[in-house]
Write a protein that holds these residues in place. Sequence first.
Motif, PDB file in Angstrom:
ATOM      1  N   THR A  18      26.746  40.024 -38.473  1.00 31.58           N
ATOM      2  CA  THR A  18      26.899  41.482 -38.517  1.00 31.58           C
ATOM      3  C   THR A  18      28.083  41.872 -39.396  1.00 31.58           C
ATOM      4  O   THR A  18      27.989  42.789 -40.223  1.00 31.58           O
ATOM      5  CB  THR A  18      27.111  42.041 -37.095  1.00 31.58           C
ATOM      6  N   HIS A  19      29.190  41.158 -39.215  1.00 30.50           N
ATOM      7  CA  HIS A  19      30.394  41.454 -40.003  1.00 30.50           C
ATOM      8  C   HIS A  19      30.128  41.327 -41.499  1.00 30.50           C
ATOM      9  O   HIS A  19      30.472  42.226 -42.279  1.00 30.50           O
ATOM     10  CB  HIS A  19      31.528  40.507 -39.613  1.00 30.50           C
ATOM     11  N   HIS A  20      29.524  40.218 -41.899  1.00 34.85           N
ATOM     12  CA  HIS A  20      29.319  39.976 -43.329  1.00 34.85           C
ATOM     13  C   HIS A  20      28.267  40.915 -43.925  1.00 34.85           C
ATOM     14  O   HIS A  20      28.394  41.321 -45.087  1.00 34.85           O
ATOM     15  CB  HIS A  20      28.949  38.515 -43.562  1.00 34.85           C
ATOM     16  N   GLU A  21      27.260  41.277 -43.141  1.00 38.04           N
ATOM     17  CA  GLU A  21      26.270  42.235 -43.635  1.00 38.04           C
ATOM     18  C   GLU A  21      26.918  43.597 -43.875  1.00 38.04           C
ATOM     19  O   GLU A  21      26.692  44.236 -44.905  1.00 38.04           O
ATOM     20  CB  GLU A  21      25.119  42.366 -42.632  1.00 38.04           C
ATOM     21  N   GLN A  22      27.721  44.047 -42.914  1.00 34.75           N
ATOM     22  CA  GLN A  22      28.395  45.338 -43.051  1.00 34.75           C
ATOM     23  C   GLN A  22      29.416  45.303 -44.183  1.00 34.75           C
ATOM     24  O   GLN A  22      29.597  46.283 -44.905  1.00 34.75           O
ATOM     25  CB  GLN A  22      29.072  45.711 -41.730  1.00 34.75           C
ATOM     26  N   ARG A  23      30.054  44.170 -44.341  1.00 38.05           N
ATOM     27  CA  ARG A  23      31.039  43.996 -45.417  1.00 38.05           C
ATOM     28  C   ARG A  23      30.375  44.156 -46.781  1.00 38.05           C
ATOM     29  O   ARG A  23      30.905  44.831 -47.672  1.00 38.05           O
ATOM     30  CB  ARG A  23      31.678  42.617 -45.281  1.00 38.05           C
ATOM     31  N   GLU A  24      29.212  43.538 -46.946  1.00 35.34           N
ATOM     32  CA  GLU A  24      28.489  43.633 -48.213  1.00 35.34           C
ATOM     33  C   GLU A  24      28.052  45.068 -48.503  1.00 35.34           C
ATOM     34  O   GLU A  24      28.063  45.510 -49.653  1.00 35.34           O
ATOM     35  CB  GLU A  24      27.272  42.705 -48.189  1.00 35.34           C
ATOM     36  N   VAL A  25      27.657  45.785 -47.454  1.00 36.32           N
ATOM     37  CA  VAL A  25      27.259  47.192 -47.623  1.00 36.32           C
ATOM     38  C   VAL A  25      28.449  48.015 -48.123  1.00 36.32           C
ATOM     39  O   VAL A  25      28.312  48.854 -49.027  1.00 36.32           O
ATOM     40  CB  VAL A  25      26.735  47.770 -46.289  1.00 36.32           C
ATOM     41  N   LYS A  26      29.614  47.770 -47.552  1.00 33.63           N
ATOM     42  CA  LYS A  26      30.823  48.501 -47.950  1.00 33.63           C
ATOM     43  C   LYS A  26      31.218  48.176 -49.390  1.00 33.63           C
ATOM     44  O   LYS A  26      31.624  49.058 -50.152  1.00 33.63           O
ATOM     45  CB  LYS A  26      31.973  48.169 -46.996  1.00 33.63           C
TER      46      LYS A  26
ATOM     47  N   GLU B 175      38.959  43.697 -44.071  1.00 36.35           N
ATOM     48  CA  GLU B 175      37.854  42.947 -43.479  1.00 36.35           C
ATOM     49  C   GLU B 175      38.291  41.540 -43.072  1.00 36.35           C
ATOM     50  O   GLU B 175      37.826  41.000 -42.068  1.00 36.35           O
ATOM     51  CB  GLU B 175      36.682  42.868 -44.463  1.00 36.35           C
TER      52      GLU B 175
END
Length: 220
Positions: free
Chosen positions: A68-76, A102
């Motif tokens: 979840t963290h890395h997916e949201q990070r990529e979106v940002k 992050e």
Amino acid sequence: MKTKINVCLAIALLCMFKMTFAQSDREKYLQVITERSDKIIAQLAIADSATYKKARAVVVQQYDNLNTHHEQREVKIKALKDKYAGQKEALDSKRSKLEAKEDAVLQKLHKQYIGRLSSLLSPQQVEKVKDGMTYGVLPLTYGAYQDMIPNLNGAQKEKILTYLTEARELAMDQPGSREKHQVFGKYKGRINNYLSSEGYDLKEEGKKWEERKAQKQAKK
């Protein structure tokens, strides 16, 4: 009126289909990380089934949190790239700040995870979980360096182990196999530089190691 109802019905069915599909993907993902976690925990010889299940659940949750963290990070990051397209200096500055923020979140997740594991497992078992999450690269690489250079002294072995341990802590939090191995690759470079500064010719040491392995294989 009838046409309007049919359109609304079609939209509702489409939404239901998307939700079902997303749920199915979610279930498949949870199954994958549960099986992966089960293989790791199975290596610990935990006799108590309740502790086994709790430990496995902690590992599953960490895999899920990291994903979840890395997916949201990529979106940002993508949003920043879109917003500052053609503005390299501004993009680099904003991205650097985002990455630092992050990374702090990731470190917090890591610390909480180790704390939960430590409440259930012994220090030795926690070490095995860490190795399990990083494909056993630390013990394999540590052993390989000692095989390649048999006359390493105690301080040199300790330095190599320190580098590899630091690499493992970082690799544990990476989203996939490629990223985990990239972290270890970076630290292997540091180890090689260190050994070179200690006077070892790694090319020559590697050549002699290959010769020893060939001789050993020939004797079988």
